[in-house]
Scaffold this motif. Structure first.
Motif, PDB file in Angstrom:
ATOM      1  N   ILE A   1       1.025  -1.214  -0.006  1.00 17.72           N
ATOM      2  CA  ILE A   1       0.071  -0.058  -0.112  1.00 17.72           C
ATOM      3  C   ILE A   1       0.751   1.338   0.140  1.00 17.72           C
ATOM      4  CG2 ILE A   1      -1.580   1.272   1.371  1.00 17.72           C
ATOM      5  CD1 ILE A   1      -2.910  -0.992  -0.164  1.00 17.72           C
ATOM      6  N   VAL A   2       1.824   1.296   0.856  1.00 21.23           N
ATOM      7  CA  VAL A   2       2.809   2.411   0.996  1.00 21.23           C
ATOM      8  C   VAL A   2       3.503   2.750  -0.510  1.00 21.23           C
ATOM      9  CG1 VAL A   2       5.000   3.258   1.844  1.00 21.23           C
ATOM     10  CG2 VAL A   2       3.151   2.161   3.408  1.00 21.23           C
ATOM     11  N   ASP A   3       3.855   1.712  -1.122  1.00 17.18           N
ATOM     12  CA  ASP A   3       4.669   1.725  -2.327  1.00 17.18           C
ATOM     13  C   ASP A   3       3.492   2.285  -3.438  1.00 17.18           C
ATOM     14  OD1 ASP A   3       6.788   1.470  -4.138  1.00 17.18           O
ATOM     15  OD2 ASP A   3       5.503  -0.423  -5.167  1.00 17.18           O
ATOM     16  N   ALA A   4       2.146   1.679  -3.331  1.00 17.57           N
ATOM     17  CA  ALA A   4       1.305   2.069  -4.369  1.00 17.57           C
ATOM     18  C   ALA A   4       1.121   3.550  -4.297  1.00 17.57           C
ATOM     19  CB  ALA A   4      -0.040   1.410  -4.256  1.00 17.57           C
ATOM     20  N   PHE A   5       0.805   4.164  -2.867  1.00 20.14           N
ATOM     21  CA  PHE A   5       0.712   5.725  -2.938  1.00 20.14           C
ATOM     22  C   PHE A   5       1.670   6.308  -3.428  1.00 20.14           C
ATOM     23  CE2 PHE A   5      -3.195   4.542  -0.618  1.00 20.14           C
ATOM     24  CZ  PHE A   5      -3.690   5.591  -0.239  1.00 20.14           C
ATOM     25  N   LYS A   6       3.030   5.944  -3.156  1.00 20.46           N
ATOM     26  CA  LYS A   6       4.204   6.754  -3.848  1.00 20.46           C
ATOM     27  C   LYS A   6       4.200   6.502  -5.278  1.00 20.46           C
ATOM     28  CE  LYS A   6       7.391   6.057   0.086  1.00 20.46           C
ATOM     29  NZ  LYS A   6       8.566   5.347   0.693  1.00 20.46           N
ATOM     30  N   GLN A   7       4.126   5.437  -5.949  1.00 21.49           N
ATOM     31  CA  GLN A   7       4.039   5.346  -7.335  1.00 21.49           C
ATOM     32  C   GLN A   7       2.899   5.987  -7.936  1.00 21.49           C
ATOM     33  OE1 GLN A   7       4.078   1.463  -8.856  1.00 21.49           O
ATOM     34  NE2 GLN A   7       5.868   0.987  -7.770  1.00 21.49           N
ATOM     35  N   ARG A   8       1.849   6.445  -7.266  1.00 25.48           N
ATOM     36  CA  ARG A   8       0.463   6.961  -8.074  1.00 25.48           C
ATOM     37  C   ARG A   8       0.647   8.374  -7.560  1.00 25.48           C
ATOM     38  NH1 ARG A   8      -0.142   1.810  -7.636  1.00 25.48           N
ATOM     39  NH2 ARG A   8      -1.824   0.770  -9.117  1.00 25.48           N
ATOM     40  N   ARG A   9       1.652   8.679  -6.539  1.00 20.92           N
ATOM     41  CA  ARG A   9       1.498  10.213  -6.396  1.00 20.92           C
ATOM     42  C   ARG A   9       0.275  10.672  -5.637  1.00 20.92           C
ATOM     43  NH1 ARG A   9       6.089  12.791  -8.548  1.00 20.92           N
ATOM     44  NH2 ARG A   9       4.807  15.081  -8.560  1.00 20.92           N
ATOM     45  N   LEU A  10      -0.485   9.725  -4.859  1.00 15.49           N
ATOM     46  CA  LEU A  10      -1.651  10.137  -4.354  1.00 15.49           C
ATOM     47  C   LEU A  10      -1.597  10.952  -3.098  1.00 15.49           C
ATOM     48  CD1 LEU A  10      -3.507   6.511  -4.031  1.00 15.49           C
ATOM     49  CD2 LEU A  10      -3.517   8.233  -5.827  1.00 15.49           C
ATOM     50  N   ALA A  11      -0.471  10.987  -2.465  1.00 14.04           N
ATOM     51  CA  ALA A  11      -0.271  12.394  -1.311  1.00 14.04           C
ATOM     52  C   ALA A  11      -0.491  13.562  -1.977  1.00 14.04           C
ATOM     53  CB  ALA A  11       0.894  11.973  -0.624  1.00 14.04           C
ATOM     54  N   GLU A  12       0.201  13.784  -3.352  1.00 15.48           N
ATOM     55  CA  GLU A  12      -0.105  15.020  -3.918  1.00 15.48           C
ATOM     56  C   GLU A  12      -1.306  15.297  -4.421  1.00 15.48           C
ATOM     57  OE1 GLU A  12       3.188  15.813  -6.644  1.00 15.48           O
ATOM     58  OE2 GLU A  12       4.568  14.702  -5.338  1.00 15.48           O
ATOM     59  N   ARG A  13      -1.943  14.341  -4.994  1.00 14.13           N
ATOM     60  CA  ARG A  13      -3.102  14.314  -5.770  1.00 14.13           C
ATOM     61  C   ARG A  13      -4.291  14.691  -4.586  1.00 14.13           C
ATOM     62  NH1 ARG A  13      -4.883   9.614  -8.696  1.00 14.13           N
ATOM     63  NH2 ARG A  13      -6.568  11.040  -9.539  1.00 14.13           N
ATOM     64  N   PHE A  14      -4.123  14.132  -3.324  1.00 11.17           N
ATOM     65  CA  PHE A  14      -5.052  14.488  -2.423  1.00 11.17           C
ATOM     66  C   PHE A  14      -5.023  15.708  -1.731  1.00 11.17           C
ATOM     67  CE2 PHE A  14      -5.715   9.568  -1.855  1.00 11.17           C
ATOM     68  CZ  PHE A  14      -6.119   9.478  -3.142  1.00 11.17           C
ATOM     69  N   ALA A  15      -3.991  16.518  -1.749  1.00 18.95           N
ATOM     70  CA  ALA A  15      -3.779  17.626  -1.448  1.00 18.95           C
ATOM     71  C   ALA A  15      -4.619  18.996  -1.624  1.00 18.95           C
ATOM     72  CB  ALA A  15      -2.243  18.019  -1.324  1.00 18.95           C
ATOM     73  N   GLY A  16      -5.612  19.154  -0.869  1.00 25.67           N
ATOM     74  CA  GLY A  16      -6.313  20.266  -1.047  1.00 25.67           C
ATOM     75  C   GLY A  16      -5.614  21.545  -1.126  1.00 25.67           C
ATOM     76  N   SER A  17      -4.602  21.625  -0.389  1.00 28.46           N
ATOM     77  CA  SER A  17      -3.643  22.905  -0.758  1.00 28.46           C
ATOM     78  C   SER A  17      -3.108  23.306  -1.902  1.00 28.46           C
ATOM     79  CB  SER A  17      -2.526  22.871   0.541  1.00 28.46           C
ATOM     80  OG  SER A  17      -1.628  21.593   0.033  1.00 28.46           O
ATOM     81  N   LEU A  18      -3.004  22.255  -2.788  1.00 30.19           N
ATOM     82  CA  LEU A  18      -2.652  22.627  -4.220  1.00 30.19           C
ATOM     83  C   LEU A  18      -3.609  23.257  -5.066  1.00 30.19           C
ATOM     84  CD1 LEU A  18      -0.465  19.471  -4.547  1.00 30.19           C
ATOM     85  CD2 LEU A  18       0.366  21.603  -3.633  1.00 30.19           C
ATOM     86  N   GLY A  19      -4.760  23.474  -4.453  1.00 31.73           N
ATOM     87  CA  GLY A  19      -5.678  24.084  -5.111  1.00 31.73           C
ATOM     88  C   GLY A  19      -6.390  23.369  -6.612  1.00 31.73           C
TER      89      GLY A  19
END
Length: 309
Positions: free
Chosen positions: A291-309
């Motif tokens: 799961i940790v590797d999948a989140f990194k590969q799919r850049r989900l932390a960045e996609r889920f960041a509402g701060s990025l507008g």
């Protein structure tokens, strides 16, 4: 030397305050669990429980003994599981708790590739809007946000849990667009009543500069489920405050749009929770790493960041 059965019977009985419940968890009879605990007390020369017809509570000596062995017992159990696997591929039932919308949208699609890699693992996944007791209920892991870190449980952060205001283009057509969170009061609010507190959840939003402003949504439509709130927003009923992962597909397709797009609320983090054992069972370690590797590969932390507008 005490047997593992005696120690497991004691710890489970202490966890649940009942020989009967401990027996159910261990697939034994209540009489067998009671006998194991009595044998442990006899060997130690101390009484571990106060017994009554209605309740089972630890004595002072029992509490001290439980604190001393609980972590070691988990490591022993994990070591036995690892040895049983013979150092080979992870095997066994993988019991996981997931938030329904997030789990079905973002974790379930990872399952085919996971089971193709680990054919000996059998998933038992529970999709539920509640915080489970990972250790007491026998879960290998849980994925979600806002869990209380009870003793023996650790969290590994996967992505931010940012809340944003969304609505359908049809609802906003002909209406004055909000310049900021305060203007949301002019629109129809789709709000959530917390299952835990029974209160309506209201948010304070922030921007990239750190300014914070309350978002006073009017309580026009009240629900207790994020999936129902999302569906209501898609139907054009009003504005809903929802987690980015729950609406990201709708935002990317244009079915929903962000209202006051520079602003978001911070609800903490989306994490994977598991027991803090030195030796995790192979199936659990494989799942966490996958799961940790999948989140990194799919850049989900960045996609889920509402701060990025």
């Amino acid at each position: 030397m005490e047997t593992l059965a005696n120690l497991e019977s004691f710890v489970r009985s202490a966890d649940h305050g009942s020989f009967s419940e401990a027996a159910r968890r261990l697939a034994l009879t209540p009489a067998a669990v009671s006998r194991n605990v009595a044998m442990l007390e006899r060997n130690l020369g101390v009484r571990l429980f106060h017994r009554s017809t209605r309740k089972l509570t630890l004595t002072e000596a029992g509490e001290a003994f439980r604190n001393a062995i609980s972590g070691s017992l988990s490591d022993i159990q994990a070591a036995i599981a690892g040895a049983a696997n013979g150092g080979g591929e992870p095997t066994g039932v993988l019991k996981v708790s997931l938030a329904p919308t997030f789990g079905t949208m973002h974790i379930l699609p990872l399952l085919p590739a996971f089971i193709a890699r680990y054919r000996g693992v059998r998933p038992e996944w529970h999709f539920e809007n509640r915080q489970v007791d990972i250790i007491a209920e026998g879960y290998d892991a849980a994925i979600g946000g806002g869990f209380d870190l009870s003793p023996g449980v650790v969290a590994r952060t996967l992505a931010p849990a940012h809340i944003i205001a969304v609505s359908s283009p049809a609802y906003l057509a002909g209406r004055k667009l909000p310049a900021g969170p305060a203007d949301l009061a002019e629109l129809d609010g789709i709000v959530m009543r917390s299952l835990q507190s029974g209160r309506i959840r209201h948010w304070t939003m922030r921007d990239a500069a750190g300014e914070q402003i309350p978002a006073p949504l009017r309580e026009v439509f009240v629900f207790n489920d994020p999936a129902a709130m999302r569906r209501s927003a898609l139907l054009g009923l009003g504005v809903a405050m929802l987690a980015v992962p729950d609406v990201i597909d709708d935002l990317e397709s244009g079915a929903l749009i962000r209202v006051a797009p520079r602003w978001y609320a911070d609800a903490g983090a989306i994490s994977i929770y598991f027991a803090s054992r030195t030796l995790l069972p192979g199936k659990t370690r494989a799942f966490i790493d996958y799961i940790v590797d999948a989140f990194k590969q799919r850049r989900l932390a960045e996609r889920f960041a509402g701060s990025l507008g």
